[in-house]
Motif scaffolding. Structure first.
Motif, short mmCIF file in Angstrom:
data_model
loop_
_atom_site.label_atom_id
_atom_site.label_comp_id
_atom_site.label_asym_id
_atom_site.label_seq_id
_atom_site.Cartn_x
_atom_site.Cartn_y
_atom_site.Cartn_z
N UNK A 90 0.68 -1.19 -0.04
CA UNK A 90 0.01 0.09 -0.18
C UNK A 90 0.89 1.37 0.25
N UNK A 91 0.80 2.09 -0.83
CA UNK A 91 1.35 3.18 -1.08
C UNK A 91 1.22 4.42 0.03
N UNK A 92 2.01 4.91 0.50
CA UNK A 92 2.17 6.14 1.64
C UNK A 92 2.47 7.15 1.13
N UNK A 93 2.30 8.37 1.85
CA UNK A 93 2.49 9.61 1.39
C UNK A 93 4.00 9.90 0.67
N UNK A 94 4.02 10.45 -0.56
CA UNK A 94 5.25 10.78 -1.25
C UNK A 94 5.97 11.66 -0.57
N UNK A 95 7.16 11.41 -0.38
CA UNK A 95 8.32 12.19 0.29
C UNK A 95 9.06 12.84 -0.74
N UNK A 96 9.20 14.12 -0.82
CA UNK A 96 9.94 14.74 -1.77
C UNK A 96 11.47 14.76 -1.42
N UNK A 97 12.35 15.35 -2.38
CA UNK A 97 13.60 15.35 -1.97
C UNK A 97 13.75 16.63 -1.11
N UNK A 98 12.72 17.69 -1.19
CA UNK A 98 12.64 18.82 -0.15
C UNK A 98 12.21 18.64 1.17
N UNK A 99 11.79 17.43 1.39
CA UNK A 99 11.02 17.18 2.77
C UNK A 99 12.31 16.98 3.70
N UNK A 100 11.94 17.45 4.75
CA UNK A 100 12.94 17.14 5.90
C UNK A 100 13.16 15.81 6.65
N UNK A 101 12.03 14.79 6.08
CA UNK A 101 12.38 13.64 6.33
C UNK A 101 13.12 12.43 5.45
N UNK A 102 13.43 13.14 4.42
CA UNK A 102 14.00 12.38 3.25
C UNK A 102 15.42 12.44 3.17
N UNK A 103 15.99 11.43 3.34
CA UNK A 103 17.48 11.45 3.16
C UNK A 103 18.00 11.66 1.57
N UNK A 104 18.50 12.68 1.18
CA UNK A 104 18.59 12.81 -0.38
C UNK A 104 19.94 12.38 -0.84
N UNK A 105 20.92 11.60 0.02
CA UNK A 105 21.86 10.83 -0.23
C UNK A 105 21.40 9.38 -0.87
#
Length: 835
Positions: free
Chosen positions: A341-356
């Motif tokens: 089940x898909x959850x809320x999309x987390x963008x690269x600009x979201x503070x909870x996303x590790x962009x590495x």
């Protein structure tokens, strides 16, 4: 309703009554198996009056005594011949179709004709009394499709298989939606090819059928044939080009011995690809100053859609004669399902996303790996003038969860992308003895039917911990694993006894009386009762009425479920009602729901081949089980911190906030037109209306009132009352002409209220008309092909206003719990062989 005596006294009273009854002369032929009518698999209506005897396909005791079952052109068609006395025998898995209670029968062939891939979806399409959104909620609430009978909670319908209680599922629906806070039985885990028919009992009669039947009961009766079978394949997809599904199901039957024994095996495998109706992402996709922000593709969300899933399920239904008056029977199911089940999309600009780890953002998923089985074994016999059913039933649902394509921002680059979140497990062990007998008296015109029983049941609920990486710090983004505080293993013991009588005071006037006492190891002993009556004016008209009381205890999940959802600057906890933190926030001892149900109805055959049933009903439920609204503020955070829950700013718990009432009515009518040259036409119309209201509110705990908080706000009320349509109508025309069959169905769904979030403005989803159609052709006598479409006109729900969708990144273009879904039209092609 609570009493200070245990079920032992109730059972002793039943035993004494049985002994007294045994001194009365039995019905003529009582040494034979007492039976009640079962239902032809080609019909779905109730016969209005019961002047003519019917037969059963229930468990048999000898070849001489068994009814004849003549298989015809396919596995769904059969003709039954024989006789039956008044009342219901414990030998028979079916419910009498004409009596003091309303029973609507949906045949196996009708379920298959819907083109739906599982039992839940097929039953909801066939019956206007049942609402079952294709996606009942978000997050883990999207794993299991649930039903609402007469607009009541999914937990308020008792599910039976062959007349025995089926275990509930392990998935606790913690998120808002029609199934909010429920933990119901999942009937989609039964192969659709195993089912002979389904009986929808729309009476809140816990005393007659068992605790939890506040809205009614659904009895799934499996096939009991001695030969034949079928193999079927179906491919389906949506007009939008996604959601392809492959569905294969089969069944096979053989005789066991020469004295009426049988073995029916069935299997089903369904692979469903996901759909996506999410809106284009609104918000910041990349960190500030990133040049990709202006040109980036915003079609990145997947939260509004049917999840990808694979389901494999098996069943067996068996009876073996061991002697002249003794049968051994066994009914078992086993299922395995995997779903994402898909959850809320987390963008690269979201503070909870590790962009590495996710330089372009990530789309997290919750994964479920489920193993479910149940086995019901017993002996049916006739001894001492009574029919007996002694059984042991064990069911278990094991669901393991994982968070996929995510990260734990607290772990930096050392964070895994996939996490094991722990398990929830439920089990139910029941063992009991039931008895029945019909006997004559000199002062009544027809035999009295007595039915009684006693049962012991053991329920368990277990939560296991997730891997440390899944919950430490801020936990896995979007769905953290089970923290150590959530780990629990709980159980309760239940003792249940019941007595039911059915008799005629005149040749046309039938009465039924029922009583049940149930004792819970952690709750009070409760008693429920039922009084029903039916008067047959003639062969064509009858009127019936009933008064029932009911009770449903909280599930163990509703009592002990704990979940922590951490976010960047706050955390939300779903607290166990029994926890110190919940008690500090005013949680009292959680209670069960008590109900009163009044109904009156008619059964009629105004003309040959025209059947009509109609009902008016009123349901009052005290102490409705529901989650509080999310409680927050400085005062709540301080109380949670004092209870050892640091950094938790919001919380809710399960309680009994309100008392509700429902006014409703339903109509079920059908007419069969036989023509000489144009074939046979069958017309069916079903209608249901349910208006839910809050009758009164229970007192808000003083600790919350002093902070200006309420346990149940407008958001929670709207979810409880208006997340399902008040009214539904189905009009179906089925035409058989030679090798051809054409089915056209027009459905109407009433409006619902959609709330995208606790702070969003309510939105009305307008009523909708949907058309379903299928065309079948028999290439050979045992080989058929069907082409069909559900939602032929490609109807979509009312669009969510942009102002409402924008704060949620524009993910929800439509109401995610729309009663008919949000995916538009679906086409399918089926082919089937019978043998």
């Amino acid at each position: 309703m609570s009493k200070r005596f245990g079920p032992k006294a109730f059972l002793m009273g039943g035993a004494a009554l049985s002994t007294l009854v045994s001194l009365c002369p039995p019905v003529s032929g009582s040494s034979a198996l007492a039976k009640t009518p079962t239902h032809s698999a080609t019909k779905s209506h109730r016969h209005p009056v019961a002047p003519a005897p019917k037969v059963t396909t229930g468990h048999t005791l000898s070849a001489a005594r068994r009814t004849s079952i003549i298989s015809r052109s396919g596995p769904e068609e059969m003709r039954v011949t024989g006789t039956t006395p008044t009342g219901q025998s414990v030998m028979n898995p079916s419910t009498p179709v004409h009596g003091t209670a309303q029973v609507t029968v949906v045949s196996g062939s009708q379920l298959l004709a819907t083109g739906q891939t599982n039992v839940m979806q097929a039953l909801a399409q066939a019956s206007a009394s049942i609402t079952s959104p294709p996606q009942s909620g978000v997050g883990n609430s999207g794993f299991i499709q649930t039903m609402q009978l007469r607009g009541q909670s999914a937990d308020d319908t008792l599910i039976l298989v062959n007349g025995h209680r089926r275990h509930i599922g392990a998935n606790f629906n913690a998120n808002a939606g029609p199934n909010w806070g429920t933990e119901p039985t999942d009937i989609s885990l039964i192969p659709i090819s195993a089912i002979d028919h389904i009986e929808v009992i729309t009476e809140g009669a816990s005393a007659l059928y068992g605790q939890d039947a506040l809205a009614g009961a659904v009895n799934i009766v499996l096939k009991q044939r001695t030969h034949g079978g079928s193999i079927n394949f179906q491919n389906s997809g949506f007009y939008a080009g996604d959601g392809q599904a492959l569905n294969g199901y089969a069944d096979w039957a053989t005789a066991l011995g020469k004295n009426g024994g049988y073995l029916d095996l069935a299997a089903q495998v369904t692979h469903q690809l996901p759909t996506n109706r999410s809106g284009l992402f609104v918000g910041q996709l990349y960190p500030a100053g990133d040049s990709r922000e202006e040109t980036a593709n915003r079609d990145v969300q997947r939260g509004l859609g049917i999840p990808k899933s694979t389901l494999e399920t098996l069943s067996e239904n068996m009876s073996v004669p061991l002697g002249e008056n003794l049968d051994l029977y066994s009914t078992s199911t086993f299922s395995h399902r995997k779903a994402h089940v898909a959850e809320t999309y987390r963008s690269a600009g979201n503070s909870l996303t590790n962009i590495d780890l996710w330089p372009n953002g990530d789309q997290p998923y919750i994964g479920m790996d489920q193993y479910d089985f149940e086995t019901d074994n017993g002996i049916k016999a006739r001894k001492f003038g009574f029919a007996w059913d002694a059984y042991v039933n064990y069911g278990r649902d094991d669901q393991a969860y994982s968070t996929l394509d995510s990260n734990n921002i607290s772990l930096g680059d050392a964070s895994p992308r996939d996490f094991y979140d722990g398990k929830t497990i439920t089990s139910e062990l029941s063992t009991g003895l039931r008895g029945s007998r019909s006997f004559h008296t000199s002062w009544l015109p027809k035999p009295i039917s007595l039915r009684f029983g006693g049962e012991y049941r053991r329920d368990t609920f277990q939560m296991t911990g997730g891997d440390e990486d899944s919950w430490i710090g801020l936990g896995a983004t979007d769905h953290a694993g089970n923290v150590p505080l959530a780990v629990t293993n709980r159980g309760r013991d239940i003792y249940d006894g019941n007595v039911n009588l059915d008799f005629y005071v005149t040749k046309k006037w039938e009465w039924s009386l029922g009583g049940r006492a149930t004792s819970y190891s952690h709750l009070a002993t409760v008693t429920t009762g039922s009084i029903g009556t039916r008067y047959n004016f003639n062969k064509h008209w009858a009127i019936r009425a009933s008064i029932n009381t009911g009770y449903r205890p909280p599930t163990l999940g509703q009592t002990y479920y704990f979940y922590n959802a951490p976010f960047a600057t706050y955390a939300v906890d779903q607290l166990p009602n029994s926890s110190a933190a919940a008690k500090a926030l005013g949680a009292g001892h959680i209670k069960g729901e008590y109900s009163r149900n009044y109904s009156i109805g008619i059964d009629a055959t105004p003309l040959k081949d025209w059947n009509v049933t109609a009902n008016l009903y009123y349901i009052a439920i005290n102490d409705r089980l529901a989650s509080t609204t999310t409680l927050g503020g400085t005062g709540v955070a301080d109380i949670l911190a004092a209870s050892g829950l640091n950094n938790v700013t919001y919380a809710s718990y399960y309680t009994n906030p309100v008392n509700t009432q429902t006014y409703g009515g339903d109509v079920d009518t059908n007419y069969t037109l036989h023509t000489k040259r144009a074939g046979t036409f069958r017309f069916d119309f079903t209608f249901n209306y349910s208006d839910n209201e809050i009758r009164s509110r229970n007192k808000t705990p003083s600790v919350l009132a002093n902070m200006g908080l309420s346990t149940f706000n407008t958001y929670a009320e709207e979810m409880l009352l208006h997340s399902a349509p008040k009214n539904r109508e189905n009009l179906t025309v089925n035409w058989n002409y030679g090798k051809w069959n054409v089915m056209v169905q027009e459905q109407r769904y009433g409006s619902i209220i959609f709330l995208a979030s606790p702070t969003a403005a309510p939105m009305e989803q307008r009523p909708a008309f949907l058309t379903n159609m299928s065309v079948s052709y028999k290439i050979l006598p045992k080989w058929s092909v069907t082409v069909g479409a559900n939602n032929l006109g490609n109807k979509y729900p009312t669009r969510v206003p942009k102002a409402t969708a924008a704060p949620l990144f524009n993910e929800y273009k439509y109401a995610y719990y729309s009663p008919y879904g949000f995916n538009g039209g679906m086409y399918y092609i089926q082919t089937g062989l019978t043998f």
